[in-house]
Scaffold this motif. Structure first.
Motif, PDB file in Angstrom:
ATOM      1  N   ASP A 167       5.654  -6.982 -44.500  1.00  0.00           N
ATOM      2  CA  ASP A 167       5.709  -6.652 -43.072  1.00  0.00           C
ATOM      3  C   ASP A 167       6.118  -5.206 -42.822  1.00  0.00           C
ATOM      4  O   ASP A 167       5.604  -4.557 -41.899  1.00  0.00           O
ATOM      5  CB  ASP A 167       6.688  -7.590 -42.358  1.00  0.00           C
ATOM      6  N   GLU A 168       7.008  -4.687 -43.650  1.00  0.00           N
ATOM      7  CA  GLU A 168       7.480  -3.320 -43.445  1.00  0.00           C
ATOM      8  C   GLU A 168       6.363  -2.307 -43.661  1.00  0.00           C
ATOM      9  O   GLU A 168       6.161  -1.387 -42.852  1.00  0.00           O
ATOM     10  CB  GLU A 168       8.644  -3.024 -44.392  1.00  0.00           C
ATOM     11  N   ARG A 169       5.612  -2.474 -44.739  1.00  0.00           N
ATOM     12  CA  ARG A 169       4.525  -1.531 -45.021  1.00  0.00           C
ATOM     13  C   ARG A 169       3.359  -1.727 -44.070  1.00  0.00           C
ATOM     14  O   ARG A 169       2.696  -0.767 -43.674  1.00  0.00           O
ATOM     15  CB  ARG A 169       4.063  -1.682 -46.473  1.00  0.00           C
ATOM     16  N   LEU A 170       3.104  -2.983 -43.683  1.00  0.00           N
ATOM     17  CA  LEU A 170       2.048  -3.238 -42.708  1.00  0.00           C
ATOM     18  C   LEU A 170       2.411  -2.605 -41.366  1.00  0.00           C
ATOM     19  O   LEU A 170       1.549  -2.015 -40.701  1.00  0.00           O
ATOM     20  CB  LEU A 170       1.832  -4.748 -42.545  1.00  0.00           C
ATOM     21  N   ARG A 171       3.661  -2.717 -40.974  1.00  0.00           N
ATOM     22  CA  ARG A 171       4.120  -2.123 -39.723  1.00  0.00           C
ATOM     23  C   ARG A 171       3.985  -0.607 -39.759  1.00  0.00           C
ATOM     24  O   ARG A 171       3.549   0.022 -38.781  1.00  0.00           O
ATOM     25  CB  ARG A 171       5.580  -2.521 -39.452  1.00  0.00           C
ATOM     26  N   ALA A 172       4.324   0.002 -40.897  1.00  0.00           N
ATOM     27  CA  ALA A 172       4.208   1.455 -41.025  1.00  0.00           C
ATOM     28  C   ALA A 172       2.763   1.910 -40.879  1.00  0.00           C
ATOM     29  O   ALA A 172       2.475   2.914 -40.212  1.00  0.00           O
ATOM     30  CB  ALA A 172       4.780   1.906 -42.368  1.00  0.00           C
ATOM     31  N   PHE A 174       0.366   0.152 -39.359  1.00  0.00           N
ATOM     32  CA  PHE A 174      -0.035  -0.212 -37.997  1.00  0.00           C
ATOM     33  C   PHE A 174       0.379   0.860 -36.992  1.00  0.00           C
ATOM     34  O   PHE A 174      -0.376   1.200 -36.079  1.00  0.00           O
ATOM     35  CB  PHE A 174       0.598  -1.561 -37.633  1.00  0.00           C
ATOM     36  N   ASP A 175       1.578   1.401 -37.154  1.00  0.00           N
ATOM     37  CA  ASP A 175       2.104   2.389 -36.206  1.00  0.00           C
ATOM     38  C   ASP A 175       1.325   3.700 -36.221  1.00  0.00           C
ATOM     39  O   ASP A 175       1.429   4.502 -35.285  1.00  0.00           O
ATOM     40  CB  ASP A 175       3.584   2.665 -36.503  1.00  0.00           C
ATOM     41  N   PHE A 185       2.833  -5.140 -32.491  1.00  0.00           N
ATOM     42  CA  PHE A 185       2.704  -5.466 -33.907  1.00  0.00           C
ATOM     43  C   PHE A 185       2.716  -6.978 -34.141  1.00  0.00           C
ATOM     44  O   PHE A 185       1.945  -7.485 -34.968  1.00  0.00           O
ATOM     45  CB  PHE A 185       3.823  -4.803 -34.716  1.00  0.00           C
ATOM     46  N   ASP A 186       3.583  -7.702 -33.448  1.00  0.00           N
ATOM     47  CA  ASP A 186       3.658  -9.154 -33.634  1.00  0.00           C
ATOM     48  C   ASP A 186       2.339  -9.821 -33.247  1.00  0.00           C
ATOM     49  O   ASP A 186       1.885 -10.760 -33.929  1.00  0.00           O
ATOM     50  CB  ASP A 186       4.803  -9.744 -32.807  1.00  0.00           C
ATOM     51  N   TYR A 188      -0.604  -8.339 -33.345  1.00  0.00           N
ATOM     52  CA  TYR A 188      -1.568  -7.957 -34.380  1.00  0.00           C
ATOM     53  C   TYR A 188      -1.398  -8.822 -35.624  1.00  0.00           C
ATOM     54  O   TYR A 188      -2.373  -9.308 -36.197  1.00  0.00           O
ATOM     55  CB  TYR A 188      -1.392  -6.483 -34.743  1.00  0.00           C
ATOM     56  N   ARG A 189      -0.156  -9.035 -36.020  1.00  0.00           N
ATOM     57  CA  ARG A 189       0.110  -9.837 -37.204  1.00  0.00           C
ATOM     58  C   ARG A 189      -0.385 -11.270 -37.023  1.00  0.00           C
ATOM     59  O   ARG A 189      -0.931 -11.873 -37.964  1.00  0.00           O
ATOM     60  CB  ARG A 189       1.610  -9.819 -37.513  1.00  0.00           C
TER      61      ARG A 189
END
Length: 262
Positions: A167-172, A174-175, A185-186, A188-189
């Motif tokens: 989740d951390e790398r996906l969020r990075a 995504f941003d 983000f939630d 999108y996930r």
């Protein structure tokens, strides 16, 4: 100053860094391909102005990688089966894309959409390799060669589920994407998880305002997602039930495309 002098292995140029051993290898491959006849190491080194020892070691490496063949009797080098297979693979992929186009055209006409085929390039980009529009309908044109962040669009929901990111790398990642309209983000996930479950994904105006995109994975023989096939249309033209049917139809078409490409 000594610190500003390029080493023997690389040199600066107007286009970036040139790695000399790689350049030598490419020059040798070009020379032997153009020659079309067996050549001795000394003749290759003299013709290309490469240090004989360097040339010999490069030739040995190319033979080990099956890019060249070596005849121990005549002590000559020719282009190898590995190089032929590499070239054949590239040509065949292009030919297979030509075979895929009628299938894309048929789908575009039947469903009044633009059909696109995206190829993954590394872990951060996708590139458009083919696009077919529906005749008689208002067209949505996309340029071949266009590159997008791998997470963007309907295809991005599919690729995101295959990257193995926490989740951390996906969020990075995504941003870093610029969305056409707000997307959390939630949300999108959840869309990524939904796409993984259904086997197709939707982007409802987040990639481009006013555009609805549906995508399905195109897998290779090992089951790895190599391409994404997308149906692109205008928002508001299809009811939710129609989008569901279009997604299922696209998934079947993408399976056929995979069978052709691989």
């Amino acid at each position: 100053m000594a610190g500003n002098t390029p080493s023997d292995d690389q040199s600066d140029s107007s286009t970036g860094v040139t790695v000399k051993p790689v350049v030598n290898a490419i020059r040798i491959l070009r020379f032997l391909t153009a020659s079309g006849s067996p050549e001795r190491a000394a003749d290759i080194a003299r013709e290309l102005a490469i240090n004989p020892s360097t040339c010999f070691n490069t030739l040995r490496t190319l033979v080990a990688e099956e890019m060249l063949d070596f005849d121990p009797l005549s002590k000559t080098y020719t282009t190898g089966l590995g190089l032929a297979k590499l070239v054949e693979h590239l040509v065949t992929q292009g030919q297979r894309l030509d075979v895929v186009r009628p299938l894309m055209q048929e789908f575009a006409a039947a469903h009044h959409v633009t059909v696109t085929l995206w190829r993954r390039m590394g872990n951060d980009r996708i590139v458009l390799v083919s696009s077919e529009t529906s005749p008689g309908d208002l067209r949505i044109d996309m340029a071949i060669g266009q590159r997008l962040p791998v997470l963007m669009g309907a295809s991005g929901r599919l690729f995101a589920g295959k990257l193995g990111l926490d989740d951390e790398r996906l969020r990075a990642a995504f941003d870093k994407v610029r969305w056409a309209r707000p997307l959390g983000f939630d949300d999108y996930r959840r869309q990524v998880a939904d796409a993984s479950g259904k086997g197709w994904a939707v982007d409802d105006g987040y990639f481009s305002a006013g555009i609805l995109a549906i995508a399905a994975p195109v897998n290779d023989r090992a089951g790895t997602m190599a391409y994404a096939m997308s149906a692109v249309t205008f928002r508001g033209q299809h009811a939710e039930a129609e989008i569901e049917k279009l997604g299922q139809a696209l998934r079947k078409a993408a399976t056929k495309v995979g069978n052709i490409l691989f």
